[in-house]
Design an enzyme around this catalytic site. Structure first.
Site, PDB file in Angstrom:
ATOM      1  N   HIS A   1      35.988 -10.449   5.452  1.00  0.00           N
ATOM      2  CA  HIS A   1      34.945 -10.164   6.431  1.00  0.00           C
ATOM      3  C   HIS A   1      34.899  -8.669   6.666  1.00  0.00           C
ATOM      4  CE1 HIS A   1      32.398 -10.460   9.952  1.00  0.00           C
ATOM      5  NE2 HIS A   1      32.162 -11.703   9.600  1.00  0.00           N
TER       6      HIS A   1
ATOM      7  N   ASP B   1      33.400 -19.507   7.496  1.00  0.00           N
ATOM      8  CA  ASP B   1      32.900 -20.498   6.548  1.00  0.00           C
ATOM      9  C   ASP B   1      34.002 -21.323   5.901  1.00  0.00           C
ATOM     10  OD1 ASP B   1      30.211 -19.865   6.887  1.00  0.00           O
ATOM     11  OD2 ASP B   1      30.346 -18.173   5.508  1.00  0.00           O
TER      12      ASP B   1
HETATM   13  N1  ACO Z   1      38.049 -12.653  -2.331  1.00  0.00           N
HETATM   14  C1  ACO Z   1      38.707 -11.729  -3.025  1.00  0.00           C
HETATM   15  N2  ACO Z   1      38.667 -10.403  -2.780  1.00  0.00           N
HETATM   16  C2  ACO Z   1      37.897 -10.020  -1.749  1.00  0.00           C
HETATM   17  C3  ACO Z   1      37.173 -10.945  -0.966  1.00  0.00           C
HETATM   18  C4  ACO Z   1      37.276 -12.298  -1.279  1.00  0.00           C
HETATM   19  N3  ACO Z   1      36.627 -13.214  -0.609  1.00  0.00           N
HETATM   20  N4  ACO Z   1      36.500 -10.267  -0.016  1.00  0.00           N
HETATM   21  C5  ACO Z   1      36.757  -8.971  -0.195  1.00  0.00           C
HETATM   22  N5  ACO Z   1      37.604  -8.831  -1.243  1.00  0.00           N
HETATM   23  C6  ACO Z   1      38.145  -7.556  -1.752  1.00  0.00           C
HETATM   24  C7  ACO Z   1      37.130  -6.879  -2.667  1.00  0.00           C
HETATM   25  O1  ACO Z   1      37.295  -7.295  -3.994  1.00  0.00           O
HETATM   26  C8  ACO Z   1      37.461  -5.438  -2.445  1.00  0.00           C
HETATM   27  O2  ACO Z   1      38.645  -5.151  -3.153  1.00  0.00           O
HETATM   28  P1  ACO Z   1      38.856  -3.683  -3.836  1.00  0.00           P
HETATM   29  O3  ACO Z   1      38.824  -2.712  -2.700  1.00  0.00           O
HETATM   30  O4  ACO Z   1      40.171  -3.804  -4.503  1.00  0.00           O
HETATM   31  O5  ACO Z   1      37.689  -3.516  -4.768  1.00  0.00           O
HETATM   32  C9  ACO Z   1      37.808  -5.365  -0.962  1.00  0.00           C
HETATM   33  O6  ACO Z   1      38.299  -6.666  -0.646  1.00  0.00           O
HETATM   34  C10 ACO Z   1      36.623  -5.052  -0.081  1.00  0.00           C
HETATM   35  O7  ACO Z   1      35.590  -5.975  -0.409  1.00  0.00           O
HETATM   36  P2  ACO Z   1      34.064  -5.734  -0.166  1.00  0.00           P
HETATM   37  O8  ACO Z   1      33.272  -6.714  -0.959  1.00  0.00           O
HETATM   38  O9  ACO Z   1      33.747  -4.279  -0.343  1.00  0.00           O
HETATM   39  O10 ACO Z   1      33.969  -6.084   1.379  1.00  0.00           O
HETATM   40  P3  ACO Z   1      32.629  -6.193   2.195  1.00  0.00           P
HETATM   41  O11 ACO Z   1      32.970  -5.863   3.584  1.00  0.00           O
HETATM   42  O12 ACO Z   1      31.522  -5.455   1.535  1.00  0.00           O
HETATM   43  O13 ACO Z   1      32.265  -7.757   2.047  1.00  0.00           O
HETATM   44  C11 ACO Z   1      32.220 -10.055   2.378  1.00  0.00           C
HETATM   45  C12 ACO Z   1      32.524  -8.707   3.015  1.00  0.00           C
HETATM   46  C13 ACO Z   1      30.810 -10.048   1.750  1.00  0.00           C
HETATM   47  C14 ACO Z   1      32.253 -11.139   3.444  1.00  0.00           C
HETATM   48  C15 ACO Z   1      33.261 -10.349   1.284  1.00  0.00           C
HETATM   49  O14 ACO Z   1      34.543 -10.451   1.890  1.00  0.00           O
HETATM   50  C16 ACO Z   1      32.950 -11.593   0.482  1.00  0.00           C
HETATM   51  O15 ACO Z   1      32.186 -11.521  -0.481  1.00  0.00           O
HETATM   52  N6  ACO Z   1      33.556 -12.780   0.852  1.00  0.00           N
HETATM   53  C17 ACO Z   1      33.286 -14.012   0.165  1.00  0.00           C
HETATM   54  C18 ACO Z   1      31.965 -14.616   0.626  1.00  0.00           C
HETATM   55  C19 ACO Z   1      32.055 -15.146   2.034  1.00  0.00           C
HETATM   56  O16 ACO Z   1      32.966 -15.883   2.402  1.00  0.00           O
HETATM   57  N7  ACO Z   1      31.060 -14.790   2.842  1.00  0.00           N
HETATM   58  C20 ACO Z   1      30.956 -15.238   4.232  1.00  0.00           C
HETATM   59  C21 ACO Z   1      31.281 -14.124   5.172  1.00  0.00           C
HETATM   60  S1  ACO Z   1      31.191 -14.676   6.849  1.00  0.00           S
HETATM   61  C22 ACO Z   1      29.538 -14.789   7.124  1.00  0.00           C
HETATM   62  O17 ACO Z   1      28.757 -14.055   6.636  1.00  0.00           O
HETATM   63  C23 ACO Z   1      29.056 -15.878   7.923  1.00  0.00           C
END
Ligand code: ACO
Length: 386
Positions: free
Chosen positions: A269, A323
């Site tokens: 998140h 979620d």
């Molecule tokens: N699984 C594995 N690695 C992850 C995940 C994940 N779910 N989420 C973040 N990371 C890692 C990324 O790979 C990245 O790693 P790095 O720095 O080594 O490249 C780091 O954590 C930062 O990730 P970002 O994608 O830049 O984080 P951002 O804040 O942009 O994204 C998000 C947040 C979209 C929620 C992301 O965590 C994600 O895609 N999660 C999975 C989808 C999900 O569950 N969405 C629901 C969110 S809650 C809601 O909206 C209701």
């Protein structure tokens, strides 16, 4: 991540995803992502989920104060009176392809409300009140209607003797729900009702800032919520758990997913660096349902995945988000997977409307800038010369 726009020292900074960039002032909701605390108008969400109802919480979010008994009774009655949708909307929904996603059906039906109700009396409090009532009342009816229509049945009418959550479950399943199931579902709606400036709420505020009608505001937010990085993740979590298959497959599956740089659905998140407080409550609600109505083996798998992910991703601050456990609750309530995100939209309509109203109170149209990275000064070429 912050990227310098150009070499020039005075150039604006570009933050992909607007991370850390305040894009509004708001008094609706506050998140402490380090402590795992979420409050609506200053009230803790765990307290609201335990004590309040969704309609009372919606009122709190939209008007800023908990209603007194008279205000709540009036709001509940107004919502109850406006639950039905026009036969024209039901007929329109009958022409939707039955294999279409219910989020697309909801976005189209929410937008269609703008065809039926008068537009843009945005400075009239009665218009605001009636738009709030209509949207909170009709969105669940439209979600339930599409579910029955795509099965080849006529939608059923709402039941005036049932409260909000129980009535939705009734319209969906054609059976009066167990009281515990209805209470837990209502708590789920409270937990999903608001979450500050997430992507769909930002989308709602941008749309609101043009002074368009509230049905367009909600329709644009529904479209934004649908994506798998946002609300759509709740559906994908169950698909993921089913694909993993069994608890002993969790660790090899997770190793592979991390090696392939896959995002684990229901984890991570932008705001929380600890387990999402809503996931903590949803997990407890899931356990209550399992105690009452029988266990779900996917829950064992989910807990194993949470433990394994805590070892591998916890050091990066990646933990279960809202979620991760909500789908297990909805599955136990007998709700099909592709309705999980529309249910999220039913709840989040309260938050979107709170932000719509707040945006109108201090509006300035959103018009950010960009950093142009394209070409300049090109001469047009006739097609035979390209
Ligand atoms: N699984 C594995 N690695 C992850 C995940 C994940 N779910 N989420 C973040 N990371 C890692 C990324 O790979 C990245 O790693 P790095 O720095 O080594 O490249 C780091 O954590 C930062 O990730 P970002 O994608 O830049 O984080 P951002 O804040 O942009 O994204 C998000 C947040 C979209 C929620 C992301 O965590 C994600 O895609 N999660 C999975 C989808 C999900 O569950 N969405 C629901 C969110 S809650 C809601 O909206 C209701």
């Amino acid at each position: 991540m912050v990227v310098a726009a150009t070499e020039a020292a005075s150039a604006p900074l570009y933050r992909p995803g607007l991370e850390g960039v305040p894009a509004t002032q708001s008094s609706v909701c506050d998140i402490d992502g380090q402590q795992g605390l979420l409050t609506y108008r200053g009230y803790r969400v765990d307290e609201l989920a335990a004590q309040s109802t969704f309609l009372e919480t919606a009122y709190l979010l939209i008007w800023g104060e908990l209603p007194d008994a008279e205000q709540l009774a009036e709001f509940e009655q107004e919502v109850q009176m406006h639950r039905r949708v026009s036969f024209r909307i039901r007929d329109m929904m009958k022409s939707f392809p039955s294999q279409g996603h219910p989020m697309d059906a909801l976005q189209a039906s929410a937008a269609s409300l703008g065809l039926f109700y008068s537009r843009r009396a945005l400075d009239n409090p009665e218009y605001i009140y009636s738009a709030v009532v209509r949207l909170i009342a009709k969105i669940p009816t439209m979600v339930a209607a599409f579910q029955l229509i795509r099965k080849g049945q006529d939608p059923i009418q709402p039941r005036d003797d049932l409260p909000y959550a129980a009535n939705f479950l009734y319209m969906l399943t054609e059976r009066e729900p167990d009281p515990l199931a209805a209470r837990i579902f209502d708590a789920c709606l409270i937990l999903h009702a608001e979450h500050s400036l997430n992507a769909s709420t930002f989308s709602a505020r941008v749309t609101a800032s043009t002074l368009t009608d509230p049905y367009a505001v909600v329709a644009s937010a529904v479209g934004t919520l649908a994506g798998p990085l946002h609300g759509g993740a709740n559906e994908d979590v169950l698909i993921m758990l089913e694909a993993i298959g069994s608890a002993d497959q969790v660790r090899p599956w997770l190793d592979r997913a991390i090696a392939e740089k896959q995002k684990i659905m229901g984890f991570g998140h932008r705001e929380y660096k600890v387990k999402d407080p809503r996931a903590v409550i949803l997990q407890k609600l899931a356990e209550q349902l399992f105690d009452q109505f029988g266990h779900d083996p996917l829950y064992d798998l989910a807990r194993e995945l949470e433990a394994a992910a805590a070892e591998r991703l916890g050091p990066k601050g990646i933990y279960p988000n809202v979620d991760f456990y909500s789908g297990l609750v909805y599955r136990k309530l007998g709700i099909p997977e592709d309705l999980f995100t529309p249910i999220f939209a039913i709840a989040r309509t309260a938050g979107w409307l709170a932000h719509w109203k707040e945006q109108l109170g201090a509006n300035r149209i959103y018009r950010p800038t960009q950093i142009y990275t394209g070409s300049n000064g090109r001469d047009w070429q006739p097609i035979e010369a390209r």
